[in-house]
Design an enzyme around this catalytic site. Structure first.
Site, PDB file in Angstrom:
ATOM      1  N   HIS A 521      40.004  89.131  78.498  1.00 19.65           N
ATOM      2  CA  HIS A 521      38.647  89.384  78.997  1.00 19.65           C
ATOM      3  C   HIS A 521      38.695  90.355  80.176  1.00 19.65           C
ATOM      4  O   HIS A 521      37.963  91.353  80.200  1.00 19.65           O
ATOM      5  CB  HIS A 521      38.016  88.057  79.420  1.00 19.65           C
ATOM      6  N   GLU A 522      39.548  90.066  81.158  1.00 15.44           N
ATOM      7  CA  GLU A 522      39.613  90.929  82.337  1.00 15.44           C
ATOM      8  C   GLU A 522      40.168  92.303  81.987  1.00 15.44           C
ATOM      9  O   GLU A 522      39.720  93.321  82.526  1.00 15.44           O
ATOM     10  CB  GLU A 522      40.434  90.262  83.440  1.00 15.44           C
ATOM     11  N   HIS A 525      37.445  94.440  80.558  1.00 14.73           N
ATOM     12  CA  HIS A 525      36.494  94.983  81.531  1.00 14.73           C
ATOM     13  C   HIS A 525      36.866  96.410  81.926  1.00 14.73           C
ATOM     14  O   HIS A 525      35.996  97.192  82.320  1.00 14.73           O
ATOM     15  CB  HIS A 525      36.439  94.095  82.772  1.00 14.73           C
ATOM     16  N   GLU A 582      29.956  91.780  80.007  1.00 13.79           N
ATOM     17  CA  GLU A 582      30.641  90.498  79.833  1.00 13.79           C
ATOM     18  C   GLU A 582      30.807  90.155  78.359  1.00 13.79           C
ATOM     19  O   GLU A 582      31.818  89.563  77.955  1.00 13.79           O
ATOM     20  CB  GLU A 582      29.881  89.394  80.565  1.00 13.79           C
ATOM     21  N   ASP A 586      34.258  89.470  76.438  1.00 11.52           N
ATOM     22  CA  ASP A 586      34.546  88.276  75.629  1.00 11.52           C
ATOM     23  C   ASP A 586      35.030  88.669  74.237  1.00 11.52           C
ATOM     24  O   ASP A 586      36.008  88.100  73.722  1.00 11.52           O
ATOM     25  CB  ASP A 586      33.292  87.402  75.515  1.00 11.52           C
TER      26      ASP A 586
END
Length: 684
Positions: A521-522, A525, A582, A586
């Site tokens: 997830h990070e 980003h 976000e 995900d």
């Protein structure tokens, strides 16, 4: 403005401590259940292809309503409560430690906690701590003094009236720090509360009016004057709301990057007296600043007129009152909580000790963090995380190379950025020392003011200095994670390295479905609709071919449409544009975690555990991370302000785009969550 992309919304995110090995006593604190994926929590009367959120966690959701002292209840909250017991033991130990060395973290944290828990002394002081602030504002007679007071309040820990101010990296020159100003000045969570006239917002306005009148009455105003003061505040804040850009607009890093000289600022909004504001804010040697919304400051300046001096005085007094209320005497605390109830639906106030350690974590988090790390953090956790980050990074690179919508030119740049990621795991390499910060055992209010003043001075001292990339955006105890684009870094505080995200004894399916997806997830980003606009060195600059950018936007639009179709409370739609970053994180994170999982021996086997295949355990692990009950009031608020989708959407949004999920749970056409193969969105 620097962007942090956290796993959870920071304003609501659970801040907590991890319980690990307690080496001094040889005992172990563990919140890991006997079964890492417990079928007893599942509602197997629901078809996974119809409602995977309740299939995975339906019985758990039924048996775990939101407790009275909470606004949400899920895996994050359970971990917080478990770890709260660990941190409470630390605080109780240091507060009674008579042998602590003067100036040590033990002594300073202990004194801060003692001051926070002394409710008798705090109640006896009443509103005395803020009387000087209110009197000073009452004596103001000119607009120049209004502007000066606004700046002064920023510097001494009173609050952030009118605008936001910080020193951060220049997004187009990340080797340098620069002064930055942003739109702000509201009490309610978002401008829509002032601009959208519906039943929910009218109820919130009524609660807000009651709150304002109560605090002014407690501070000595009569009822009639308190009514007038609310009207003055509402008029100013409504004007500020109209001048603000929406949260969706504020997600555009180019639109919000407006570099101006001091002369240009003076010309565009002279009433804000920028030269004097510079001096008050301690901005020294700066020839330019960054403004995120120039229109906001132009429109705000027009409100600063002699005719409105009394209104601005009331507004500034309100800023003092609302920020001080949670840390003053019981009547102020009760009034503050009553307003919180209206906004969030929380039924009972959080216990004082728990509020106290949250305040300590916020104000001297590196001192508290040192105590936590020394007692509870496992070095093996950091070692294992390094391995997982490496595995996810290698998988990400492999997937970038196989993308059919991206050219080789842009792929090369994307891989360059991926390889430049800096992982931060556990805690900082160097701690803040809080030198010269005075902490008194009998002055809770003063401790907070001095800590915030110290923090402000520490921030402005960064201006003109080389950027310190060792600094963290979260404290070690935090159960969260983030990506920081200007440093091109991913960070995982120690607090999140615990079940259900991570467990040494867990099978790979559980760890990859949990912390693996968080890592992915990070990482994603760095390549979402915002993060992709920053290069490998962290600078805001375009590294995409036009065709590739267009292809990305087409895929992103599909994600917007997918999530916009989800609803909360039956009628409130998820804001697909607000939550796009976000949601992309995900989608990408879970896809990367699954691909990395399939490289493990378990991922390549069909061996069942508790009747569940490896793939089923992987997806169920993801689902149990996001299981959560939420009060209706909080759910409605988060739809407006949170860049993250609600828990049920976060659970099902990524999986319906993954072929492996369909195969794992035999999901077929006719199931409610079914998407045809050509409709499944694959970005990263």
């Amino acid at each position: 403005m620097k962007y942090y992309f956290p796993l959870l919304y920071c304003g609501i995110a659970v801040m907590t401590f991890q319980g690990c090995t307690q080496s001094e006593k040889g005992t172990t604190l563990s919140n890991t259940p006997e079964k890492l994926i417990d079928p007893a929590n599942m509602d197997t009367t629901v078809k996974p292809g119809d409602d995977f959120f309740h299939y995975a966690s339906g019985v758990w959701l039924k048996n775990n309503p939101v407790p009275a002292k909470e606004t949400r209840w899920g895996s994050f909250n359970q971990l917080r409560d478990f770890n709260a017991k660990a941190v409470k033991s630390i605080l109780e130990e240091v507060v009674n430690n008579k042998e602590a060395k003067a100036g040590s973290p033990e002594q300073r944290v202990g004194d801060f906690f003692a001051s926070a828990m002394d409710s008798t002394q705090i109640d006896a002081r009443g509103d005395e701590p803020i009387k000087a602030d209110l009197a000073r504002i009452n004596d103001i007679s000119t607009i120049k003094d209004i502007v000066g007071e606004i700046g002064f309040q920023h510097t001494v820990g009173i609050g952030s009236p009118l605008y936001r101010f910080n020193i951060d990296q220049d997004e187009k020159n990340t080797a340098a720090n620069i002064a930055q100003f942003g739109q702000g000045g509201l009490t309610l969570p978002d401008r829509d509360y002032y601009l959208v006239n519906n039943t929910r917002n009218r109820d919130i306005k009524q609660a807000y009016e009651t709150y304002v009148q109560k605090l002014f009455t407690l501070a000595g105003s009569d009822d009639a004057l308190a009514v007038k003061k609310f009207e003055q505040i509402w008029e100013i804040e409504s004007a500020l709301a109209k001048a603000q850009w929406s949260r969706e607009e504020m997600r555009d890093p180019y639109k919000t990057y407006n570099k101006l000289t001091l002369a240009a600022l003076e010309k565009s909004a002279p009433q804000l007296n920028w030269q004097e504001t510079y001096n008050i804010l301690k901005i020294k040697g700066a020839d330019s600043v960054i403004i995120n919304n120039p229109d906001f400051f132009k429109n705000t300046a027009s409100l600063l007129t002699d005719e409105k001096i009394d209104q601005w005085k009331t507004y500034l007094q309100w800023n003092v009152l609302k920020n001080a209320a949670p840390i003053l005497s019981t009547p102020f605390i009760e009034a503050s909580f009553a307003f919180t109830q209206a906004l969030t639906g929380q039924k009972e106030i959080t216990p004082r000790w728990q509020r106290s350690f949250n305040v300590i974590d916020e104000n001297i988090g590196d001192l508290l963090g040192q105590l936590y790390v020394a007692k509870y953090f496992k070095p093996e956790a950091k070692k294992r995380m390094v391995e997982l980050v490496k595995n996810l990074s290698e998988t990400y690179e492999e997937r970038i190379k196989t993308l059919d919508w991206m050219s080789e030119t842009t792929k090369k740049k994307a891989i360059e950025k991926l390889r430049a990621f800096t992982p931060k795991i556990g805690y900082p390499d160097k701690w803040k020392t809080y030198n010269d910060l005075e902490i008194k055992r009998d002055d809770y209010f003063g401790n907070i003011r001095r800590a915030k003043t110290w923090d402000y001075n520490d921030m402005v001292a960064q201006l003109g200095k080389p950027v310190d990339k060792t600094r963290w955006g979260m404290t070690p105890p935090t159960v969260n994670a983030y990506y920081n684009p200007v440093n091109n870094e991913i960070a995982f505080p120690a607090g999140i390295l615990q079940f259900p995200f991570f467990d040494f004894a867990a099978d790979d399916a559980v760890n990859y479905g949990g912390i693996g997806a968080v890592i992915g997830h990070e990482m994603t980003h760095g390549f979402d609709d915002q993060g992709r606009q920053y290069a490998a060195d962290g600078n805001l600059k375009d590294w995409w071919t036009k065709e590739d950018a267009d292809n990305f936007k087409k895929l992103a639009d599909k994600v917007v449409n997918q999530y916009s179709g989800y609803t909360v409370l039956d009628t409130l739609h998820v804001k697909g544009k607000l939550t796009l970053g976000e949601n992309l994180a995900d989608l990408g994170g879970l896809a990367m975690a699954y691909a990395a999982f399939k490289k493990t021996p378990q991922g390549q086997s069909d061996e069942k555990i508790d009747g569940l295949t490896p793939d089923q355990r992987f997806f169920l692990s993801w689902a149990q991370v996001w299981r959560m009950n939420t009060t209706p009031e909080t759910a409605a608020q988060l739809i407006t302000v949170d860049p993250h989708s609600p828990a049920d959407a976060r659970t099902v949004g990524p999986i319906v785009n993954m072929d492996a999920w369909y195969k794992a749970f035999d999901v077929k056409e006719g199931n409610k969550l079914y998407k045809a193969e050509n409709e499944r969105v694959r970005v990263w």
